[in-house]
Scaffold this motif. Structure first.
Motif: not given
Length: 421
Positions: A284-285, A293-299, A307-311
């Motif tokens: 998934i990474l 689709n990786l998000l900055p930690l502040k987000q 669901p897929k982005k939650t995983i």
């Protein structure tokens, strides 16, 4: 002479002080004895009607006129107690009091197998009162006949499964408590209660649900209740991983003193770090990198609804925490959790990272991504040439569009040249 006078005066003052102290103690003992004689508890009980609530009943006699009876409860490890006035009735020189304590809504929900301590306060018509001894009660789900495995660190409650399986789960629970409390340098105090449900139908009323829609779409594998030190888990093929995850949530809440500003990515990341299958998020990474689709930690103080982005968010959180611990040590992560106790906003976590690690969250995100590319053996964008960037799979449509546009322009140019001649 003056010296001896001072000595005698000091001696007399000490005698007077001792007399007053012993008089006070004797008076308090007498008062307590009198009150003890006034109330005689014949019978008392607490009966579970899970998940709706608890029915408290007491039968007693009193030599003084009773105005009210109050029941005072301390639920789990909550910081404040709750009290209610009981309904009174009399028969044959005995007094009966009862009260149904409601726990049937999400606002006053009490998880199963929570330890509840309580006492009764008897209020007389002269405004004096007498407080009973403390009583202890486990608020079990009364639909099942529970068995229990008790260790120094945890109590495991189960039904209709083998002792061997229950002991294996208990061992995983204790190992996780030992490992994570050592990592975060905390003492857990009272033992943690772990409750095992055999299927989703049995477990449905034992956990809280955000909404009816979410409960229909998602299967809850486990839930941690930090105030009560209760962990609920579903017995399935992932039960050991679930126990690891949820027990770690309890340890984290102790380490951060249930801070309101504990970042979600750090909370879930540490719980996933304790998992016995640390590489489960590799695919998934990779997808997150390829699709950007990786998000900055502040987000990641909230996770995406998809669901897929939650995983992916869970995987990113776990990988980031693992990067911190592997590269900067356990002492720093323990220090970070201790400091989270005192912060007053999410933005303050940035300052704490700078103080402890020497970099802020944005810098951590960049460092972690560089490390992730190496781990997954993916070429970092920093090392990709312009031609490589153009020919990344997701850019094919851009190249194709450019070629088609060039061909159209060429045809138009030839047509224009032909018509002009």
């Amino acid at each position: 002479m003056e010296y001896f006078t001072k000595k005698i005066n000091l001696f007399l003052i000490l005698l007077l002080a001792l007399f007053l102290i012993f008089s006070s103690i004797h008076k308090n003992i007498a008062l307590f004895s009198d009150y003890t004689e006034y109330v005689d508890i014949l019978e008392q009980s607490a009966d579970s009607d899970f998940p709706n609530g608890i029915n408290f009943q007491i039968n007693f006699t009193s030599e003084k006129n009773i105005e009210d009876v109050k029941i005072v409860l301390l639920v789990g490890n909550r910081s404040t107690s709750q009290y209610s006035y009981m309904d009174l009735s009399k028969a044959n020189n005995q007094i009966f009091a009862e009260h149904f304590f409601n726990s049937g809504s999400i606002n006053n929900f009490i998880p199963p197998s929570t330890k509840i301590s309580y006492f009764y306060e008897f209020i007389f018509d002269d405004n004096s009162s007498y407080i009973s001894e403390d009583f202890l009660f486990f608020y079990h789900d009364n639909r099942f006949k529970w068995q229990e495995i008790i260790t120094e660190k945890s109590n495991v409650f189960f039904y209709d499964i083998s002792i061997d399986l229950a002991e294996a789960i208990s061992n995983i629970s204790d190992q996780t408590i030992t490992k994570m409390s050592k990592l975060l340098d905390v003492k857990i105090g009272n033992s943690i209660n772990l409750v095992i449900y055999n299927n989703t139908d049995d477990m449905y009323s034992a956990v809280t649900h955000k909404s009816k829609t979410s409960s229909e779409k998602l299967t809850i594998l486990g839930q941690a209740f930090s105030d009560e030190k209760i962990v609920i888990v579903l017995l399935d093929e992932q039960v050991f991983e679930t126990v690891n995850h949820e027990i770690t949530h309890i340890i984290s809440s102790i380490a951060t003193d249930n801070s309101d500003f504990f970042p979600l990515w750090l909370n879930e990341g540490l719980s996933e770090y304790s998992d016995i299958t640390p590489q489960k998020y590799a695919s998934i990474l990779k997808w997150g990198i390829e699709t950007e689709n990786l998000l900055p930690l502040k987000q990641l103080n909230t996770f995406p609804g998809d669901p897929k982005k939650t995983i992916l968010a869970y995987g990113q959180s776990q990988s980031t925490v693992r990067y911190l611990i592997d590269n900067y040590g356990q002492k720093n992560i323990a220090n970070l959790f201790q400091r989270i106790r005192k912060i007053k906003s999410y933005s303050a976590i940035d300052t704490e990272f700078t103080n402890i690690y020497g970099f802020n969250l944005d810098q951590l995100y960049s460092l972690w991504k560089d490390n992730l590319y190496q781990e997954l053996e993916i070429k970092s964008p920093k090392n990709i040439s312009l031609m490589d960037k153009l020919f990344i799979r997701k850019n094919y449509y851009i190249i194709l569009s450019l070629l088609v546009s060039a061909l159209v322009l060429l045809l138009l140019f030839r047509w224009a040249k032909k018509t002009s001649s």
